[in-house]
Design an enzyme around this catalytic site. Structure first.
Site, mmCIF file in Angstrom:
data_model
loop_
_atom_site.group_PDB
_atom_site.id
_atom_site.type_symbol
_atom_site.label_atom_id
_atom_site.label_comp_id
_atom_site.label_asym_id
_atom_site.label_seq_id
_atom_site.Cartn_x
_atom_site.Cartn_y
_atom_site.Cartn_z
ATOM 1 N N MET A 13 -0.830 65.950 42.236
ATOM 2 C CA MET A 13 -1.233 66.986 41.281
ATOM 3 C C MET A 13 -1.668 66.393 39.952
ATOM 4 S SD MET A 13 1.472 70.125 41.943
ATOM 5 C CE MET A 13 2.952 69.109 41.821
ATOM 6 N N ASP A 36 0.454 49.065 38.179
ATOM 7 C CA ASP A 36 -0.340 48.360 39.185
ATOM 8 C C ASP A 36 -0.919 49.318 40.226
ATOM 9 O OD1 ASP A 36 0.062 45.896 37.985
ATOM 10 O OD2 ASP A 36 1.867 45.463 39.144
ATOM 11 N N VAL A 61 9.270 58.273 32.028
ATOM 12 C CA VAL A 61 9.468 59.492 31.252
ATOM 13 C C VAL A 61 10.937 59.866 31.059
ATOM 14 C CG1 VAL A 61 7.211 60.476 31.798
ATOM 15 C CG2 VAL A 61 9.159 60.913 33.328
ATOM 16 N N ASN A 87 4.116 66.496 34.067
ATOM 17 C CA ASN A 87 3.965 66.620 35.513
ATOM 18 C C ASN A 87 4.872 65.679 36.291
ATOM 19 O OD1 ASN A 87 2.435 67.138 38.153
ATOM 20 N ND2 ASN A 87 2.027 64.961 37.818
ATOM 21 N N SER A 139 8.946 74.465 39.535
ATOM 22 C CA SER A 139 8.850 74.625 40.990
ATOM 23 C C SER A 139 9.384 75.995 41.370
ATOM 24 C CB SER A 139 9.672 73.542 41.701
ATOM 25 O OG SER A 139 9.759 73.798 43.095
ATOM 26 N N TYR A 152 17.737 69.143 42.981
ATOM 27 C CA TYR A 152 16.373 69.584 42.663
ATOM 28 C C TYR A 152 16.376 71.014 42.143
ATOM 29 C CZ TYR A 152 11.273 69.851 43.174
ATOM 30 O OH TYR A 152 9.925 69.971 42.940
ATOM 31 N N LYS A 156 15.045 71.852 38.358
ATOM 32 C CA LYS A 156 13.908 72.739 38.149
ATOM 33 C C LYS A 156 14.347 74.092 37.581
ATOM 34 C CE LYS A 156 10.699 69.911 39.442
ATOM 35 N NZ LYS A 156 9.730 69.370 38.452
ATOM 36 N N THR A 187 0.229 66.965 48.474
ATOM 37 C CA THR A 187 0.225 65.675 47.797
ATOM 38 C C THR A 187 0.406 64.572 48.837
ATOM 39 O OG1 THR A 187 2.620 65.743 47.488
ATOM 40 C CG2 THR A 187 1.259 66.717 45.745
#
Length: 251
Positions: A13, A36, A61, A87, A139, A152, A156, A187
């Site tokens: 995304m 890389d 991040v 993101n 999400s 998760y 979220k 993805t």
């Protein structure tokens, strides 16, 4: 030229969002975890759009020192930042008793703490200019519960409510803050699933399809654009309809 930071911009995304904004004449600062791996994609973008329009930088991040170094470079090289798309994120599955403390902490750092760190680094400039847009990629899993996804879901879910607080605090400065809540999206990581798994996600959607990264990018571009100046503090669903069913049987 308008400047936007997109984290997790090297694939999926994030890469689709990068291409969308570049195609609309923005300067995109690509924040990636693995420099890389992103260099090949970056060179392709430079050849298509020119070095002046796309910048590649490494950032973890979820780490305060890394974000501080990243923000120092970005703020030195750019007069201002118009928008940020938070993101970058990770998925961690497994029931609570099976998760290690490291897995839990890393999920919270990358999926939640990152928004705190990025906002702390760049929102002062937006406040000074009294303008800006921030988008967090949350999400559908932040709105509802899932089997074997407690870390998760929790991460979220925090982002789902965080957007409201951010919108309240920064609205008086002309800064809009919104979430996009995707469901399963095609993805590279999702494509690694067996076909039976991918088909089960299609079957769960009222539209019987999986979202494409480009479709999420379209939503992101709209929310940042002047077409969405009345929208802030919202969780915008882009999930092919996941979460709209009450669970009651078909009659």
């Amino acid at each position: 030229m308008k400047n936007i930071i997109i984290t997790g911009a090297g694939t999926g995304m994030g890469l689709s969002m990068t291409k969308k904004f570049l195609a609309n004449d923005w300067h995109v600062i690509m924040g990636v975890h693995n420099l890389d791996k992103a260099k090949g994609v970056y060179q392709e973008l430079v050849q298509k759009y020119s070095p002046e329009k796309v910048t590649l930088k490494q950032v973890n991040v979820g780490d305060s020192k890394s974000v501080a170094e990243f923000s120092k470079e970005v703020n030195t090289e750019n007069s201002h930042i118009d928008a940020i798309i938070n993101n970058a994120g990770i998925f961690t599955g497994g029931q609570l008793q099976d998760l290690t403390e490291e897995e839990w902490d890393r999920t919270m750092a990358v999926d939640v703490k990152s928004i705190y760190l990025m906002t702390k680094a760049f929102v002062p400039g937006m406040i000074q200019r009294r303008a800006g847009s921030i988008i967090n990629i949350a999400s559908v899993a932040g709105l509802l519960g899932d089997y074997s996804m407690p870390a998760y879901n929790a991460a979220k879910g925090a982002v789902v409510n965080l957007v409201r607080s951010m919108a309240l605090d920064y609205g008086p400065y002309g800064i809009r803050v919104n979430n996009i809540n995707p469901g399963a999206t095609n993805t590279p990581m999702f494509k690694e699933n067996p076909e039976t798994v991918k088909q089960s996600y299609r079957d769960a959607s009222p539209l019987k399809k999986i979202a494409e990264p480009e479709e999420i990018a379209n939503v992101a571009y709209f929310l940042v654009s002047d077409q969405a100046t009345a929208i802030t503090g919202q969780n915008i669903g882009a999930s092919m309809g996941y979460g709209i069913w009450s669970g009651q049987p078909k009659q």
